[in-house]
Design a protein around this motif. Structure first.
Motif, mmCIF file in Angstrom:
data_model
loop_
_atom_site.group_PDB
_atom_site.id
_atom_site.type_symbol
_atom_site.label_atom_id
_atom_site.label_comp_id
_atom_site.label_asym_id
_atom_site.label_seq_id
_atom_site.Cartn_x
_atom_site.Cartn_y
_atom_site.Cartn_z
ATOM 1 N N UNK A 44 0.873 -1.105 0.050
ATOM 2 C CA UNK A 44 -0.053 0.014 0.111
ATOM 3 C C UNK A 44 0.988 1.249 -0.018
ATOM 4 N N UNK A 45 0.365 2.265 -0.566
ATOM 5 C CA UNK A 45 1.401 3.586 -0.812
ATOM 6 C C UNK A 45 2.707 3.178 -1.179
ATOM 7 N N UNK A 46 2.793 2.600 -2.406
ATOM 8 C CA UNK A 46 4.212 2.318 -3.001
ATOM 9 C C UNK A 46 4.895 3.499 -3.175
ATOM 10 N N UNK A 47 4.267 4.648 -3.593
ATOM 11 C CA UNK A 47 5.070 5.807 -3.835
ATOM 12 C C UNK A 47 6.014 6.426 -2.639
ATOM 13 N N UNK A 48 5.505 6.010 -1.501
ATOM 14 C CA UNK A 48 6.333 6.408 -0.284
ATOM 15 C C UNK A 48 7.655 5.823 -0.288
ATOM 16 N N UNK A 49 7.645 4.616 -0.675
ATOM 17 C CA UNK A 49 8.864 3.780 -0.759
ATOM 18 C C UNK A 49 9.872 4.203 -1.774
ATOM 19 N N UNK A 50 9.150 4.387 -3.080
ATOM 20 C CA UNK A 50 9.929 4.905 -4.148
ATOM 21 C C UNK A 50 10.332 6.372 -4.029
ATOM 22 N N UNK A 60 11.474 7.685 -1.117
ATOM 23 C CA UNK A 60 12.615 7.466 0.038
ATOM 24 C C UNK A 60 13.774 6.900 -0.865
ATOM 25 N N UNK A 61 13.428 5.988 -1.764
ATOM 26 C CA UNK A 61 14.514 5.392 -2.688
ATOM 27 C C UNK A 61 15.278 6.430 -3.383
ATOM 28 N N UNK A 62 14.561 7.285 -4.133
ATOM 29 C CA UNK A 62 14.984 8.446 -4.952
ATOM 30 C C UNK A 62 15.775 9.304 -3.805
#
Length: 235
Positions: free
Chosen positions: A16-22, A24-26
Motif C-alpha cells: 500500500x502507498x508504494x509511492x512512499x517507498x519509491x 524514499x529510494x529516490x
C-alpha cells in the motif's frame, strides 16, 4: 528486501502507498551521489559507519592538525575524501592504506572485500595522472619540512646560512613515499638537518650541506629514513 549495494528499501508485492517507498529510494540515491559528511578528527582517528558511507559521497575531514586515519567498512562503493586539515590523512580498509595530503581530495573505490580499497583519481600519489610540481619561494633562514610540501619545488633566497629541518614522524608525520625538491638559490650554504630519530643518507661522498645554486631531492624511503640526492658539498 533491500538493494544489494546501497541497502535501499525495495517496493514490496501488493504494498500500500508504494509511492512512499519509491520517494524514499529516490532521496537515498540523491544523497548517495551528492551529499557530504564531515568527520571530526580533532580527538583522534575515526571509523565511517556503513549507513553513513552509503548515504553520502564526499567525506570531509576537520580538526586533523596531526596525522589521522579514517577506516571505511567493507562495502562495494565509490566515494571521495577531502582532507581539509593541515596534516596527512590516511584512508584505510583492512591492510589497504592510502594517503590524502592536506588540502587535497581523492576519489576511491571499494570492491567489498577485506582489503579492496583503491584510489581512482587525486593527487595522493596514486592514480589521477601526473601533477606539476608546485613552486614555493622561502625567504627565511630556517624552515621545517611539512607534509603539505610533498612533490613541491622549494627555492631558498636568503643570502645567509640556511637550515631545513626534517622532524620525526612522532612530531610531524610525512606521507609514505614523500618527496621534496629543494634548491639553494642564493649565497651561503643550506644544511638539511635530521631531527631526533631521523636518518638522512647523503649521496656517496657527500654531506647534508647544499652549496649555493645546488639542488637536491629529499625522498622518504621508510619511517624516519630519507635519502638525499643531488648537488651537495663533498666530505
Amino acid at each position: 528486501m533491500t538493494t544489494p549495494l546501497l541497502d535501499i528499501t525495495e517496493v514490496a508485492n501488493n504494498q500500500v502507498n508504494q509511492y512512499l517507498t519509491v520517494n524514499e529510494a529516490i532521496r537515498a540515491l540523491e544523497s548517495a551521489g551528492n551529499d557530504g559528511f564531515e568527520i571530526d578528527l580533532s580527538s583522534g582517528d575515526a571509523t565511517i559507519l556503513a549507513d553513513d558511507l552509503l548515504r553520502a559521497f564526499m567525506f570531509v575531514s576537520s580538526g586533523n592538525a596531526v596525522a589521522r586515519v579514517i577506516t571505511v567498512p567493507a562495502k562495494r562503493r565509490a566515494f571521495a575524501v577531502q582532507n581539509a586539515g593541515t596534516a596527512t590523512l590516511k584512508v584505510k580498509r583492512g591492510s589497504a592504506e592510502i594517503d590524502v595530503r592536506a588540502g587535497t581530495a581523492s576519489f576511491f573505490y571499494m570492491d567489498g572485500t577485506a582489503n579492496g580499497l583503491i584510489v581512482i583519481a587525486g593527487d595522493s600519489g596514486a592514480g589521477g595522472g601526473s601533477v606539476p610540481s608546485p613552486v614555493g619561494e622561502i625567504t627565511g633562514t630556517t624552515y621545517d619540512v611539512l607534509d603539505a610540501d610533498v612533490l613541491k619545488y622549494l627555492y631558498f633566497t636568503s643570502a645567509s646560512a640556511k637550515t631545513v629541518n626534517v622532524r620525526p614522524d612522532s612530531t610531524h608525520a610525512l606521507p609514505t613515499d614523500y618527496e621534496l625538491n629543494i634548491r639553494n638559490s642564493a649565497a651561503s650554504n643550506l644544511t638539511i638537518v635530521a631531527g631526533s630519530g631521523v636518518t638522512i643518507v647523503p649521496p656517496a661522498g657527500g654531506t647534508l650541506v647544499v652549496p649555493p645554486h645546488g639542488t637536491v631531492t629529499l625522498k622518504r624511503v621508510a619511517l624516519n629514513v630519507f635519502h638525499l640526492m643531488g648537488v651537495v658539498v663533498p666530505v
